[in-house]
Design a protein around this motif. Sequence first.
Motif, mmCIF file in Angstrom:
data_model
loop_
_atom_site.group_PDB
_atom_site.id
_atom_site.type_symbol
_atom_site.label_atom_id
_atom_site.label_comp_id
_atom_site.label_asym_id
_atom_site.label_seq_id
_atom_site.Cartn_x
_atom_site.Cartn_y
_atom_site.Cartn_z
ATOM 1 N N ALA A 119 0.815 -1.216 0.000
ATOM 2 C CA ALA A 119 0.000 0.000 0.000
ATOM 3 C C ALA A 119 0.848 1.266 0.000
ATOM 4 N N ARG A 120 2.130 1.152 0.361
ATOM 5 C CA ARG A 120 2.978 2.363 0.395
ATOM 6 C C ARG A 120 3.139 2.963 -0.998
ATOM 7 N N ASN A 121 2.900 2.177 -2.035
ATOM 8 C CA ASN A 121 3.008 2.678 -3.407
ATOM 9 C C ASN A 121 1.676 3.202 -3.947
ATOM 10 N N ASN A 122 0.623 3.108 -3.124
ATOM 11 C CA ASN A 122 -0.692 3.598 -3.528
ATOM 12 C C ASN A 122 -0.856 5.015 -2.976
ATOM 13 N N ALA A 177 -2.567 9.062 1.030
ATOM 14 C CA ALA A 177 -3.120 10.394 1.285
ATOM 15 C C ALA A 177 -4.333 10.320 2.209
ATOM 16 N N HIS A 178 -5.177 9.295 2.042
ATOM 17 C CA HIS A 178 -6.342 9.137 2.918
ATOM 18 C C HIS A 178 -5.903 8.764 4.345
ATOM 19 N N LEU A 179 -4.851 7.951 4.464
ATOM 20 C CA LEU A 179 -4.333 7.657 5.806
ATOM 21 C C LEU A 179 -3.827 8.934 6.467
ATOM 22 N N ALA A 180 -3.167 9.774 5.701
ATOM 23 C CA ALA A 180 -2.652 11.029 6.247
ATOM 24 C C ALA A 180 -3.793 11.925 6.714
ATOM 25 N N ILE A 212 -0.753 8.541 13.275
ATOM 26 C CA ILE A 212 0.559 8.993 12.795
ATOM 27 C C ILE A 212 1.534 7.819 12.744
ATOM 28 N N GLY A 213 1.530 7.005 13.770
ATOM 29 C CA GLY A 213 2.396 5.835 13.783
ATOM 30 C C GLY A 213 2.086 4.885 12.641
ATOM 31 N N ARG A 214 0.798 4.674 12.348
ATOM 32 C CA ARG A 214 0.398 3.772 11.269
ATOM 33 C C ARG A 214 0.875 4.307 9.916
ATOM 34 N N LEU A 215 0.703 5.612 9.700
ATOM 35 C CA LEU A 215 1.135 6.226 8.448
ATOM 36 C C LEU A 215 2.643 6.100 8.264
ATOM 37 N N LEU A 216 3.403 6.415 9.304
ATOM 38 C CA LEU A 216 4.858 6.378 9.209
ATOM 39 C C LEU A 216 5.370 4.951 9.046
ATOM 40 N N ALA A 217 4.680 3.984 9.638
ATOM 41 C CA ALA A 217 5.084 2.586 9.472
ATOM 42 C C ALA A 217 4.923 2.162 8.020
ATOM 43 N N LEU A 218 3.836 2.596 7.398
ATOM 44 C CA LEU A 218 3.620 2.248 5.996
ATOM 45 C C LEU A 218 4.671 2.914 5.109
ATOM 46 N N GLY A 243 7.621 3.902 5.977
ATOM 47 C CA GLY A 243 8.949 3.396 6.286
ATOM 48 C C GLY A 243 9.116 1.918 6.035
ATOM 49 N N ALA A 244 8.086 1.270 5.520
ATOM 50 C CA ALA A 244 8.129 -0.161 5.177
ATOM 51 C C ALA A 244 8.498 -1.026 6.372
ATOM 52 N N THR A 245 8.018 -0.659 7.555
ATOM 53 C CA THR A 245 8.218 -1.513 8.714
ATOM 54 C C THR A 245 6.929 -2.270 9.017
ATOM 55 N N ARG A 246 7.081 -3.471 9.515
ATOM 56 C CA ARG A 246 5.913 -4.266 9.883
ATOM 57 C C ARG A 246 5.569 -4.135 11.357
ATOM 58 N N GLU A 247 6.176 -3.219 12.027
ATOM 59 C CA GLU A 247 5.853 -2.991 13.429
ATOM 60 C C GLU A 247 4.384 -2.630 13.563
ATOM 61 N N ARG A 248 3.757 -3.124 14.618
ATOM 62 C CA ARG A 248 2.362 -2.798 14.878
ATOM 63 C C ARG A 248 2.241 -1.820 16.056
ATOM 64 N N ASN A 249 3.092 -1.969 17.037
ATOM 65 C CA ASN A 249 3.013 -1.161 18.241
ATOM 66 C C ASN A 249 3.336 0.301 17.930
ATOM 67 N N THR A 250 2.545 1.226 18.459
ATOM 68 C CA THR A 250 2.699 2.642 18.126
ATOM 69 C C THR A 250 4.061 3.183 18.534
ATOM 70 N N ILE A 251 4.511 2.884 19.731
ATOM 71 C CA ILE A 251 5.798 3.409 20.191
ATOM 72 C C ILE A 251 6.938 2.870 19.324
ATOM 73 N N ARG A 252 6.909 1.583 19.010
ATOM 74 C CA ARG A 252 7.963 1.031 18.168
ATOM 75 C C ARG A 252 7.883 1.600 16.752
ATOM 76 N N ARG A 253 6.666 1.884 16.273
ATOM 77 C CA ARG A 253 6.531 2.510 14.959
ATOM 78 C C ARG A 253 7.168 3.902 14.935
ATOM 79 N N LEU A 254 6.929 4.676 15.958
ATOM 80 C CA LEU A 254 7.483 6.032 16.000
ATOM 81 C C LEU A 254 9.004 5.995 16.054
ATOM 82 N N ARG A 255 9.550 5.104 16.843
ATOM 83 C CA ARG A 255 11.014 5.023 16.956
ATOM 84 C C ARG A 255 11.631 4.453 15.684
#
Length: 585
Positions: free
Chosen positions: A436-439, A444-447, A483-489, A491-503
């Motif tokens: 989905a990062r290429n969509n 934009a809707h996630l943002a 914000i964490g969900r958007l940045l995870a997508l 950044g191509a990380t599979r992290e689910r936890n918000t704190i780990r996504r932000l870091r």
Amino acid sequence: MDPMEFVRRTAPFGRLSRAAVAQLEGQLEILFFPKGRVVVNWDAQTPHVYLIRRGAVKVATPAGESVHLEEGETFGRGERPFGGLPAEVTAEEDLLVYRWPAELVARVRATAESVRDEPPAGLFVPVGSLVRRRLVWVTPGVTVGEAARRMAEEGVSSLVVARAQPGTDSVALGEVAGVVTDRDLRSKVLARGLGSDTPVDAIMTSPAHTIPADAPVFAVLMEMLERRIHHLPVLRDGQVVGMVTDTDLMQLQARSPLFVLKRLEEGSLDRYADEVASVASSLMEAGVGIAALCQTVSRLHDALCRRVLREAEAELGAPPVPYAWMVYGSEGRQEQILPTDQDNALVYGGQGEEPYFVRFAQAVSRRLATAGFPPCPGGYMAINWHGPLAEWVQRFTMWMRRPEGENLLNAHVFFDFRSAGGELDLEPLERTVAGARNNRLFVAHLARGCVQFRPPLGPFRRLQTHEGRLDLKTGAIAPVVCIGRLLALQGATRERNTIRRLRSASESGLLSREDAEGLVDAFELAMRLRLRAQLAAWKRGDKPGNEIALDALSPGERRNLRHALWFVRQAQEGIRHRFHMGLWA
């Protein structure tokens, strides 16, 4: 061990004053019951309280419900394992118990927390301080019969198997072959009908996980929950010097997550929600951070899920194809603490298996409701959301191609998924979400979802309330999660936890370290304040919610909350500018 020393270290009694110890010692009875003997018919009028010193009991109702209690656990007056229903307590093994009049124990427990000779040891003391006896070990060549006799002679529930020279009180880490526990003897030897001449190395757990002596007790607790083990060898300067057990940790902390884990393994489900709330309250009081607290409780929720899945399989028979029990939302992110609505789905391999899995979802849902997870009012549950893996891939793909209305809502809900049980590999869904990062439209809707909820700040950063209350979920927690969900997508990380996504976003350069830690601090503060209010509601018997009363905050907490909400708003502004959105409505 002296009887009263054991009592002092047992969780239900806390750390007792000398006067309380003297009262208990004066009326202590030590009783022995052979295996199979009925100990007591337990009801509200039982005149005594029993503490198990050695062995185990089965507590069963006439209706067939049962729990199993072991060393360090209590039964008798004041306990309600089945909501007050009568039960028969039978010795499952040769049993040694301590017994007192119930009235005396009630008085002692009432004063145990208010009168102390010394402060209680915390969750952050070095685990090495709990090792009070020399290491007990055997060589790999001995039989399980010899190992069992050694454990009985030494009065321990576990031992190390090591390739070392006799006569030493410690062994080098490189010499450790494995660990054997009393549970291994029951489940791997007796249950399988193996003989006492079975080599100990045939049933030991190997490799043995160890813990450094200077590790805090809380780290040991987390390790045991993560690995679902009950014994850990303690390592000092490269030498294994002793063993720490779950009983040691439960004696240190009355409301231990390990106690709840044991209940899940062996007891009923109907007390789970209250027990988890009690654990959360205890961990907060001990100073455990909200991230570690969430992680701890999440492991308990996962253990509950594994148990109810096993029970559903036992009720309906083995599943016809592999499946995955999927959780999402806060539970998928490992951020759920107190049980709330069920948020789950069911994915299975193959076609044509719907009848079995519909019944399966219903059976699991009933058990989760018994444990304190009520049905989701919106219907986001496996009884409605189930299907083959290929069908789920199509759903996810369609939601991303047309990210509007209900499709976008479903993406927000389901894309924080993880498997909490079952054997089916969800890698195809992982790849679908990652793509989905290429969509650009979907991103934009996630943002836009990140700026949907505006933090409740007025002019001069004044807190804006509704009838004196703040909704922390919509005003702080949900924006940071988005914000964490958007940045995870991105950044191509599979992290689910918000704190780990932000870091992770900070490490990949999507977010500055300062901004990442600012959002983490804001998220943790909002989560902690909300949990405190929820626990207060739980203690009053009210339903926990997401709001806090402004007048319940100290001046410092109000100041910190204002700063946190302002930081969240600034992060939203950054996203709004990056994605060329309009001004705030």
